[in-house]
Enzyme design. Structure first.
Site, PDB file in Angstrom:
ATOM      1  N   ILE A   9       0.841  -1.218   0.024  1.00 44.74           N
ATOM      2  CA  ILE A   9      -0.008  -0.013   0.031  1.00 44.74           C
ATOM      3  C   ILE A   9       0.811   1.344  -0.113  1.00 44.74           C
ATOM      4  CG2 ILE A   9      -0.172   0.204   2.718  1.00 44.74           C
ATOM      5  CD1 ILE A   9      -3.315   0.998   1.872  1.00 44.74           C
ATOM      6  N   ASP A  13       0.930   2.827  -6.677  1.00 49.63           N
ATOM      7  CA  ASP A  13      -0.517   2.346  -7.192  1.00 49.63           C
ATOM      8  C   ASP A  13      -1.357   1.954  -5.621  1.00 49.63           C
ATOM      9  OD1 ASP A  13       0.507   2.496  -9.560  1.00 49.63           O
ATOM     10  OD2 ASP A  13       0.227   0.312 -10.080  1.00 49.63           O
ATOM     11  N   SER A 125       2.997  -6.814 -15.606  1.00 49.12           N
ATOM     12  CA  SER A 125       3.830  -6.163 -16.093  1.00 49.12           C
ATOM     13  C   SER A 125       4.056  -6.252 -17.849  1.00 49.12           C
ATOM     14  CB  SER A 125       5.092  -5.826 -15.517  1.00 49.12           C
ATOM     15  OG  SER A 125       5.904  -4.934 -16.274  1.00 49.12           O
ATOM     16  N   GLU A 127       6.538  -5.411 -19.187  1.00 47.07           N
ATOM     17  CA  GLU A 127       8.044  -6.073 -19.396  1.00 47.07           C
ATOM     18  C   GLU A 127       8.132  -7.252 -19.742  1.00 47.07           C
ATOM     19  OE1 GLU A 127      10.879  -4.013 -18.995  1.00 47.07           O
ATOM     20  OE2 GLU A 127       9.832  -2.072 -18.547  1.00 47.07           O
ATOM     21  N   TYR A 149      13.308  -8.615 -13.582  1.00 43.69           N
ATOM     22  CA  TYR A 149      12.154  -8.361 -13.018  1.00 43.69           C
ATOM     23  C   TYR A 149      10.896  -8.961 -14.062  1.00 43.69           C
ATOM     24  CZ  TYR A 149       8.135  -4.882 -12.738  1.00 43.69           C
ATOM     25  OH  TYR A 149       6.743  -4.357 -12.530  1.00 43.69           O
ATOM     26  N   HIS A 179       2.806   3.244 -15.970  1.00 38.59           N
ATOM     27  CA  HIS A 179       1.823   4.497 -15.816  1.00 38.59           C
ATOM     28  C   HIS A 179       2.587   5.433 -14.552  1.00 38.59           C
ATOM     29  CE1 HIS A 179       0.985   0.596 -13.667  1.00 38.59           C
ATOM     30  NE2 HIS A 179       0.792   1.242 -12.510  1.00 38.59           N
ATOM     31  N   ARG A 184       5.645   8.677  -7.861  1.00 40.55           N
ATOM     32  CA  ARG A 184       7.044   7.879  -8.689  1.00 40.55           C
ATOM     33  C   ARG A 184       8.343   8.411  -7.744  1.00 40.55           C
ATOM     34  NH1 ARG A 184       6.775   3.085 -11.337  1.00 40.55           N
ATOM     35  NH2 ARG A 184       6.475   3.467 -13.599  1.00 40.55           N
TER      36      ARG A 184
HETATM   37  P1  NDP Z   1       6.087   0.906  -5.957  1.00 41.21           P
HETATM   38  O1  NDP Z   1       7.474   0.327  -5.824  1.00 41.21           O
HETATM   39  O2  NDP Z   1       5.745   2.072  -5.891  1.00 41.21           O
HETATM   40  O3  NDP Z   1       5.229   0.014  -4.671  1.00 41.21           O
HETATM   41  C1  NDP Z   1       5.531  -1.543  -4.368  1.00 41.21           C
HETATM   42  C2  NDP Z   1       5.528  -1.741  -3.134  1.00 41.21           C
HETATM   43  O4  NDP Z   1       6.122  -3.028  -2.800  1.00 41.21           O
HETATM   44  C3  NDP Z   1       6.419  -0.822  -2.166  1.00 41.21           C
HETATM   45  O5  NDP Z   1       5.886   0.239  -1.590  1.00 41.21           O
HETATM   46  C4  NDP Z   1       6.982  -1.502  -1.104  1.00 41.21           C
HETATM   47  O6  NDP Z   1       6.405  -1.583   0.090  1.00 41.21           O
HETATM   48  C5  NDP Z   1       6.844  -3.065  -1.593  1.00 41.21           C
HETATM   49  N1  NDP Z   1       8.376  -3.683  -2.114  1.00 41.21           N
HETATM   50  C6  NDP Z   1       9.107  -3.018  -2.501  1.00 41.21           C
HETATM   51  N2  NDP Z   1      10.252  -4.038  -2.835  1.00 41.21           N
HETATM   52  C7  NDP Z   1       9.748  -5.033  -2.042  1.00 41.21           C
HETATM   53  C8  NDP Z   1      10.528  -6.190  -2.148  1.00 41.21           C
HETATM   54  N3  NDP Z   1      11.827  -6.546  -2.184  1.00 41.21           N
HETATM   55  N4  NDP Z   1       9.765  -7.138  -1.436  1.00 41.21           N
HETATM   56  C9  NDP Z   1       8.530  -7.148  -0.971  1.00 41.21           C
HETATM   57  N5  NDP Z   1       7.788  -5.883  -1.222  1.00 41.21           N
HETATM   58  C10 NDP Z   1       8.627  -4.733  -1.912  1.00 41.21           C
HETATM   59  O7  NDP Z   1       5.214   0.121  -7.356  1.00 41.21           O
HETATM   60  P2  NDP Z   1       3.926   0.600  -7.955  1.00 41.21           P
HETATM   61  O8  NDP Z   1       3.239   0.975  -6.874  1.00 41.21           O
HETATM   62  O9  NDP Z   1       4.601   1.521  -8.958  1.00 41.21           O
HETATM   63  O10 NDP Z   1       3.496  -0.642  -8.849  1.00 41.21           O
HETATM   64  C11 NDP Z   1       2.668  -1.442  -8.004  1.00 41.21           C
HETATM   65  C12 NDP Z   1       3.043  -2.919  -8.629  1.00 41.21           C
HETATM   66  O11 NDP Z   1       2.566  -2.715 -10.218  1.00 41.21           O
HETATM   67  C13 NDP Z   1       4.228  -3.581  -8.539  1.00 41.21           C
HETATM   68  O12 NDP Z   1       4.275  -4.697  -8.556  1.00 41.21           O
HETATM   69  C14 NDP Z   1       4.959  -3.076  -9.962  1.00 41.21           C
HETATM   70  O13 NDP Z   1       6.111  -4.015 -10.288  1.00 41.21           O
HETATM   71  C15 NDP Z   1       3.815  -3.281 -10.924  1.00 41.21           C
HETATM   72  N6  NDP Z   1       3.635  -2.466 -12.031  1.00 41.21           N
HETATM   73  C16 NDP Z   1       4.042  -1.112 -12.187  1.00 41.21           C
HETATM   74  C17 NDP Z   1       3.907  -0.418 -13.338  1.00 41.21           C
HETATM   75  C18 NDP Z   1       4.028   1.198 -13.072  1.00 41.21           C
HETATM   76  O14 NDP Z   1       4.279   1.570 -14.274  1.00 41.21           O
HETATM   77  N7  NDP Z   1       4.029   1.823 -11.938  1.00 41.21           N
HETATM   78  C19 NDP Z   1       3.768  -0.933 -14.256  1.00 41.21           C
HETATM   79  C20 NDP Z   1       3.551  -2.428 -14.336  1.00 41.21           C
HETATM   80  C21 NDP Z   1       3.501  -3.096 -13.316  1.00 41.21           C
HETATM   81  P3  NDP Z   1       7.025  -1.717   1.497  1.00 41.21           P
HETATM   82  O15 NDP Z   1       8.118  -0.962   1.428  1.00 41.21           O
HETATM   83  O16 NDP Z   1       6.145  -0.886   2.320  1.00 41.21           O
HETATM   84  O17 NDP Z   1       6.952  -2.977   1.998  1.00 41.21           O
END
Ligand code: NDP
Length: 318
Positions: A9, A13, A125, A127, A149, A179, A184
């Site tokens: 959270i 996103d 994704s 990707e 990834y 997105h 970001r």
């Molecule tokens: P973010 O990196 O902003 O958020 C992902 C969250 O996952 C972090 O806030 C963190 O929360 C947690 N996280 C980070 N690293 C790890 C880890 N190693 N293990 C477990 N949890 C982890 O991503 P977005 O909000 O941009 O994206 C959301 C999802 O959508 C992701 O899975 C991303 O890969 C996917 N995605 C995003 C795209 C984009 O353009 N934004 C495009 C396509 C897919 P905390 O530190 O609080 O645990």
């Protein structure tokens, strides 16, 4: 009142999805790996920090996932957690694979194990497609991942598809193209461009270093993409969807747009740094969101120039 659990959270996103679900009257619970240490700055930025409950959960720890889902008993689970940077995945391939592929598998297993009618959204994704050689990718396009990834996201995609088929779980993958938003972090290139261009405009710095400017991406506006996630879980039948604008632009065009909206000449400030090139790069990315429009009634309203405008608006207020 429906209850949703958002894994991850604290991310971009997670914050926009929380806001959307709150608007729709949901009770929202969100997870972070360490909820006591996280400041949840994205939730604070949207002014909803005190309207969601947060808890600690580590996706790679089965017990932690089981305990969280049993305790909160959500109707909908959104898996947005995991290592999300393509660049970082070359440096942390194991962490990337485990947090994404093993994390998703744990969620699926817990849902199967508890036998509750939980609906799961999994963050896939674009990707996974790799380079689509000038064509727009849809749900039938094969995967050719080009980074740790993307490899991890491809594994998670097939896990979801398999559990849906084998055990009848309501589980969907949204294959989302890039997105963007002001939430970001700066390690993502769009935010780096917007933040640095604004610093140059204010005279705080002089140049911007970028990697390969020729890459082309399909960039959309993050809040619109979280609406698509929610719609996927409201259908009669679970399925996977490509979510994109359908428009592709080069990084150079994105950058030029940002500088020009600030009245700056990009060529006077941007330098290419080969050190920022990736070991393997996707040159062209574009999505075909026809199915999402047909089935979900979802369509992107903001394309690249609009994304730049909206990101700049917020950057200027910081
Ligand atoms: P973010 O990196 O902003 O958020 C992902 C969250 O996952 C972090 O806030 C963190 O929360 C947690 N996280 C980070 N690293 C790890 C880890 N190693 N293990 C477990 N949890 C982890 O991503 P977005 O909000 O941009 O994206 C959301 C999802 O959508 C992701 O899975 C991303 O890969 C996917 N995605 C995003 C795209 C984009 O353009 N934004 C495009 C396509 C897919 P905390 O530190 O609080 O645990």
């Amino acid at each position: 009142m429906k209850k949703a659990l958002i894994c991850g959270i604290s991310g971009q996103d997670g914050a926009y999805l929380s806001r959307l679900l709150l608007e729709k009257g949901y009770e929202v619970v969100g997870t972070s790996r360490d909820a006591q240490m996280s400041e949840f700055s994205n939730l604070q930025a949207l002014g909803i920090g005190d309207r969601v409950e947060v808890c600690s959960m580590v996706l790679t720890d089965f017990r932690s996932v089981l305990q969280t889902l049993t305790h909160h008993a959500p109707e909908e689970v959104y898996n947005l957690a995991g290592q999300s940077s393509v660049g970082l995945s070359f440096l942390q391939p194991v962490e990337t694979l485990e947090s994404i592929a093993q994390g998703t598998l744990n969620l699926l297993e817990v849902i199967r194990f508890t036998d509750k009618p939980i609906r799961l959204y999994n963050a896939g994704s674009s990707e996974c497609f790799g380079d689509t050689n000038g064509a727009a990718a849809n749900e039938e396009t094969s995967f050719r991942p080009r980074s740790p990834y993307a490899t991890a996201k491809a594994a998670a995609y097939w896990e979801v598809a398999n559990y849906r088929e084998a055990y009848g779980l309501y589980a969907c993958t949204g294959i989302l193209f890039n997105h963007e938003s002001p939430l970001r972090p700066r390690r993502f290139v769009t935010r780096k461009i917007i933040a640095t261009a604004w610093e140059i405009r204010r005279g705080c710095c002089d140049n911007l270093k970028l990697g390969n400017m020729k890459i082309q991406r399909d960039w959309g506006w993050a809040p619109e993409y979280t609406e698509a996630m929610w719609r996927m879980l409201q259908q009669e039948r679970a399925d996977d969807y490509v979510i994109a604008t359908g428009e592709s632009n080069s990084l150079e065009a994105f950058c030029r747009e940002a500088f020009s909206q600030l009245g700056l000449d990009m060529d006077a400030h941007v330098v290419t740094d080969p050190a920022l090139y990736r070991p393997s790069e996707i040159m062209f990315g574009q999505g075909n969101p026809t199915k999402a429009f047909r089935v979900l009634g979802w369509q992107a309203r903001t394309t690249m120039a609009g994304v730049v405008t909206k990101m700049l608006e917020v950057e200027k207020e910081k």
